[in-house]
Design a protein around this motif. Structure first.
Motif, PDB file in Angstrom:
ATOM      1  N   LEU A  84       0.834  -1.201   0.000  1.00 42.17           N
ATOM      2  CA  LEU A  84       0.000   0.000   0.000  1.00 42.17           C
ATOM      3  C   LEU A  84       0.872   1.255   0.000  1.00 42.17           C
ATOM      4  CD1 LEU A  84      -2.559  -1.130   2.729  1.00 42.17           C
ATOM      5  CD2 LEU A  84      -3.007  -1.013   0.256  1.00 42.17           C
ATOM      6  N   VAL A  85       0.242   2.391  -0.260  1.00 44.23           N
ATOM      7  CA  VAL A  85       0.938   3.671  -0.120  1.00 44.23           C
ATOM      8  C   VAL A  85       1.309   3.843   1.357  1.00 44.23           C
ATOM      9  CG1 VAL A  85       0.690   6.178  -0.272  1.00 44.23           C
ATOM     10  CG2 VAL A  85      -0.267   4.702  -2.075  1.00 44.23           C
ATOM     11  N   PRO A  86       2.547   4.172   1.660  1.00 46.77           N
ATOM     12  CA  PRO A  86       2.942   4.334   3.067  1.00 46.77           C
ATOM     13  C   PRO A  86       2.067   5.359   3.790  1.00 46.77           C
ATOM     14  CG  PRO A  86       4.882   4.224   1.685  1.00 46.77           C
ATOM     15  CD  PRO A  86       3.697   4.305   0.753  1.00 46.77           C
ATOM     16  N   GLU A  87       1.855   5.101   5.061  1.00 47.57           N
ATOM     17  CA  GLU A  87       0.907   5.860   5.867  1.00 47.57           C
ATOM     18  C   GLU A  87       1.128   7.367   5.798  1.00 47.57           C
ATOM     19  OE1 GLU A  87      -1.115   4.917  10.182  1.00 47.57           O
ATOM     20  OE2 GLU A  87       1.057   4.779   9.994  1.00 47.57           O
ATOM     21  N   LEU A  88       2.375   7.808   5.935  1.00 50.22           N
ATOM     22  CA  LEU A  88       2.649   9.244   6.020  1.00 50.22           C
ATOM     23  C   LEU A  88       2.499   9.967   4.686  1.00 50.22           C
ATOM     24  CD1 LEU A  88       5.646   9.147   8.517  1.00 50.22           C
ATOM     25  CD2 LEU A  88       3.336  10.039   8.953  1.00 50.22           C
ATOM     26  N   LEU A  89       2.170   9.226   3.615  1.00 51.83           N
ATOM     27  CA  LEU A  89       1.933   9.838   2.308  1.00 51.83           C
ATOM     28  C   LEU A  89       0.488   9.630   1.835  1.00 51.83           C
ATOM     29  CD1 LEU A  89       5.230   8.939   0.415  1.00 51.83           C
ATOM     30  CD2 LEU A  89       4.459  11.225   1.097  1.00 51.83           C
ATOM     31  N   ARG A  90      -0.378   9.168   2.703  1.00 54.52           N
ATOM     32  CA  ARG A  90      -1.762   8.901   2.307  1.00 54.52           C
ATOM     33  C   ARG A  90      -2.611  10.164   2.357  1.00 54.52           C
ATOM     34  NH1 ARG A  90      -2.325   3.308   5.898  1.00 54.52           N
ATOM     35  NH2 ARG A  90      -0.872   2.086   4.593  1.00 54.52           N
ATOM     36  N   THR A  91      -3.520  10.274   1.396  1.00 52.39           N
ATOM     37  CA  THR A  91      -4.502  11.357   1.439  1.00 52.39           C
ATOM     38  C   THR A  91      -5.570  11.004   2.475  1.00 52.39           C
ATOM     39  OG1 THR A  91      -5.973  10.371  -0.216  1.00 52.39           O
ATOM     40  CG2 THR A  91      -4.179  11.785  -1.031  1.00 52.39           C
ATOM     41  N   PRO A  92      -6.331  11.992   2.960  1.00 51.23           N
ATOM     42  CA  PRO A  92      -7.430  11.682   3.887  1.00 51.23           C
ATOM     43  C   PRO A  92      -8.435  10.701   3.290  1.00 51.23           C
ATOM     44  CG  PRO A  92      -6.948  14.028   3.938  1.00 51.23           C
ATOM     45  CD  PRO A  92      -6.141  13.452   2.806  1.00 51.23           C
ATOM     46  N   ASP A  93      -8.747  10.838   2.003  1.00 49.19           N
ATOM     47  CA  ASP A  93      -9.720   9.936   1.376  1.00 49.19           C
ATOM     48  C   ASP A  93      -9.185   8.508   1.300  1.00 49.19           C
ATOM     49  OD1 ASP A  93     -11.544  11.965   1.052  1.00 49.19           O
ATOM     50  OD2 ASP A  93     -10.992  12.383  -1.028  1.00 49.19           O
ATOM     51  N   TYR A  94      -7.921   8.373   0.950  1.00 51.19           N
ATOM     52  CA  TYR A  94      -7.294   7.042   0.886  1.00 51.19           C
ATOM     53  C   TYR A  94      -7.271   6.416   2.279  1.00 51.19           C
ATOM     54  CZ  TYR A  94      -3.653   3.579  -0.463  1.00 51.19           C
ATOM     55  OH  TYR A  94      -2.927   2.427  -0.722  1.00 51.19           O
ATOM     56  N   ALA A  95      -6.866   7.203   3.281  1.00 53.41           N
ATOM     57  CA  ALA A  95      -6.810   6.701   4.655  1.00 53.41           C
ATOM     58  C   ALA A  95      -8.197   6.320   5.158  1.00 53.41           C
ATOM     59  CB  ALA A  95      -6.182   7.755   5.572  1.00 53.41           C
ATOM     60  N   ALA A  96      -9.208   7.122   4.833  1.00 49.52           N
ATOM     61  CA  ALA A  96     -10.573   6.834   5.271  1.00 49.52           C
ATOM     62  C   ALA A  96     -11.093   5.554   4.639  1.00 49.52           C
ATOM     63  CB  ALA A  96     -11.492   8.006   4.935  1.00 49.52           C
ATOM     64  N   ALA A  97     -10.800   5.359   3.355  1.00 45.69           N
ATOM     65  CA  ALA A  97     -11.243   4.139   2.679  1.00 45.69           C
ATOM     66  C   ALA A  97     -10.598   2.912   3.296  1.00 45.69           C
ATOM     67  CB  ALA A  97     -10.912   4.222   1.187  1.00 45.69           C
ATOM     68  N   LEU A  98      -9.320   3.004   3.653  1.00 43.52           N
ATOM     69  CA  LEU A  98      -8.653   1.883   4.314  1.00 43.52           C
ATOM     70  C   LEU A  98      -9.249   1.613   5.692  1.00 43.52           C
ATOM     71  CD1 LEU A  98      -4.827   2.180   3.558  1.00 43.52           C
ATOM     72  CD2 LEU A  98      -6.381   0.338   2.901  1.00 43.52           C
ATOM     73  N   CYS A  99      -9.554   2.678   6.427  1.00 38.41           N
ATOM     74  CA  CYS A  99     -10.135   2.498   7.760  1.00 38.41           C
ATOM     75  C   CYS A  99     -11.466   1.758   7.691  1.00 38.41           C
ATOM     76  CB  CYS A  99     -10.320   3.854   8.444  1.00 38.41           C
ATOM     77  SG  CYS A  99      -8.806   4.549   9.147  1.00 38.41           S
ATOM     78  N   ARG A 100     -12.256   2.020   6.659  1.00 35.68           N
ATOM     79  CA  ARG A 100     -13.534   1.320   6.522  1.00 35.68           C
ATOM     80  C   ARG A 100     -13.322  -0.176   6.313  1.00 35.68           C
ATOM     81  NH1 ARG A 100     -14.830   6.146   3.669  1.00 35.68           N
ATOM     82  NH2 ARG A 100     -14.378   5.207   1.643  1.00 35.68           N
ATOM     83  N   ILE A 101     -12.205  -0.527   5.696  1.00 41.08           N
ATOM     84  CA  ILE A 101     -11.894  -1.939   5.461  1.00 41.08           C
ATOM     85  C   ILE A 101     -11.256  -2.581   6.689  1.00 41.08           C
ATOM     86  CG2 ILE A 101     -10.490  -3.522   4.065  1.00 41.08           C
ATOM     87  CD1 ILE A 101     -10.692  -1.387   1.808  1.00 41.08           C
ATOM     88  N   LEU A 102     -10.323  -1.875   7.301  1.00 39.74           N
ATOM     89  CA  LEU A 102      -9.545  -2.444   8.394  1.00 39.74           C
ATOM     90  C   LEU A 102     -10.279  -2.419   9.729  1.00 39.74           C
ATOM     91  CD1 LEU A 102      -6.053  -0.872   7.570  1.00 39.74           C
ATOM     92  CD2 LEU A 102      -6.881  -3.164   7.005  1.00 39.74           C
ATOM     93  N   TYR A 103     -11.217  -1.471   9.901  1.00 35.31           N
ATOM     94  CA  TYR A 103     -11.907  -1.330  11.186  1.00 35.31           C
ATOM     95  C   TYR A 103     -13.416  -1.290  10.967  1.00 35.31           C
ATOM     96  CZ  TYR A 103      -7.180   0.177  12.323  1.00 35.31           C
ATOM     97  OH  TYR A 103      -5.816   0.255  12.447  1.00 35.31           O
TER      98      TYR A 103
END
Length: 279
Positions: A119-138
């Protein structure tokens, strides 16, 4: 157990200084513990920044080590700052327990090197990318809880940029083909990566799909952090899925991770190369 919000770098520096003063004085853990009327494990926890720095205990230890007043007073004066919770304390409900320690180090790091195998490393993620991952991971968390996670990541990114910390990220082009959140989210993520690569303190390297295996192939997410304080050793964090996260400052272990990452970066396209095409 470490303080709930994780020790600050100021706390770590004073704890390391206490250990160095004890060793310089030739005082054993047992002897230091006897001065405190405590178990040696108590002294060990103090020196590892695993517990708050009690002023009375610190004064007793300094006296036992024969530290002169001119050297002892700066230590005592620094206790107030060292015992303050870090900025991330109010976000602790949105963090995994191990993240509290990692963010405590990251918050003062002058250099963070990071690798992610998929995946794109955490410190380079956009808010939308991070939010989409959170919906999957949590999936069991409420939207509000997931939003807090995304906000915390944004605060980490903002603080790193604000203090001019260097970020060096390596990841495979497969991350750009893994569609997180849909085409619009991925387009925004690619745009951020392109923009970030032009920042003076950011290095982005992407390993193309058709490249041969390299020393980081198959390695879980890895972060190497360097804090500009001589008392704080370089730290490595290895996030193994389904297993305990490894956080270590053992020099030989950190060096081995650094050598692997150096070799992988050396074999990857030069920083500044155009991003490979993504799906």
């Amino acid at each position: 157990m470490r303080p709930r919000s994780g020790p600050t770098v100021e706390h770590r520096v004073l704890a390391a200084r206490l250990r160095m003063l004890r060793e310089r004085a030739g005082v054993s853990l047992q002897a230091a513990a006897e001065a405190l009327d405590a178990h040696p494990a108590t002294v060990r926890r103090i020196e590892r920044a695993e517990t708050g720095l009690d002023a009375r205990q610190v004064r007793v230890l300094l006296d036992r080590y024969g530290v002169p007043a001119a050297e002892a007073e700066p230590v005592m004066a620094g206790l107030g700052t060292a015992n303050l919770p870090g900025w991330w304390h109010r976000w602790r409900g949105a963090m995994e327990p191990w993240q509290q320690e990692v963010i405590g180090i990251e918050s003062s790091a002058g250099l963070v090197r990071t690798w992610h195998p998929a995946l794109v490393p955490e410190l380079l993620r956009t808010p939308d990318y991070a939010a989409a991952l959170c919906r999957i991971l949590y999936p069991a968390e409420s939207p509000a809880q997931r939003t807090r996670r995304v906000e915390l990541l944004g605060e980490r990114q903002r603080r790193m940029a604000e203090r001019g910390a260097a970020l060096w990220a390596l990841f495979p082009a497969a991350a750009l083909h893994t569609r997180v959140g849909g085409p619009e989210v991925m387009a925004g993520q690619r745009a951020l990566l392109t923009e970030a690569a032009d920042r003076p303190h950011v290095t982005v390297q992407v390993v193309p799909l058709d490249f041969p295996p390299h020393p980081m192939t198959g390695v879980p997410p890895l972060h190497l952090m360097r804090v500009p304080a001589p008392e704080i050793a370089d730290c490595a964090v290895l996030e193994t899925p389904g297993a305990r996260v490894e956080i270590t400052d053992e020099p030989d272990t950190v060096m081995q991770y650094r050598i692997r990452l150096d070799s992988a970066c050396a074999s990857a396209p030069h920083p500044g190369s155009p991003l490979p095409g993504g799906g």
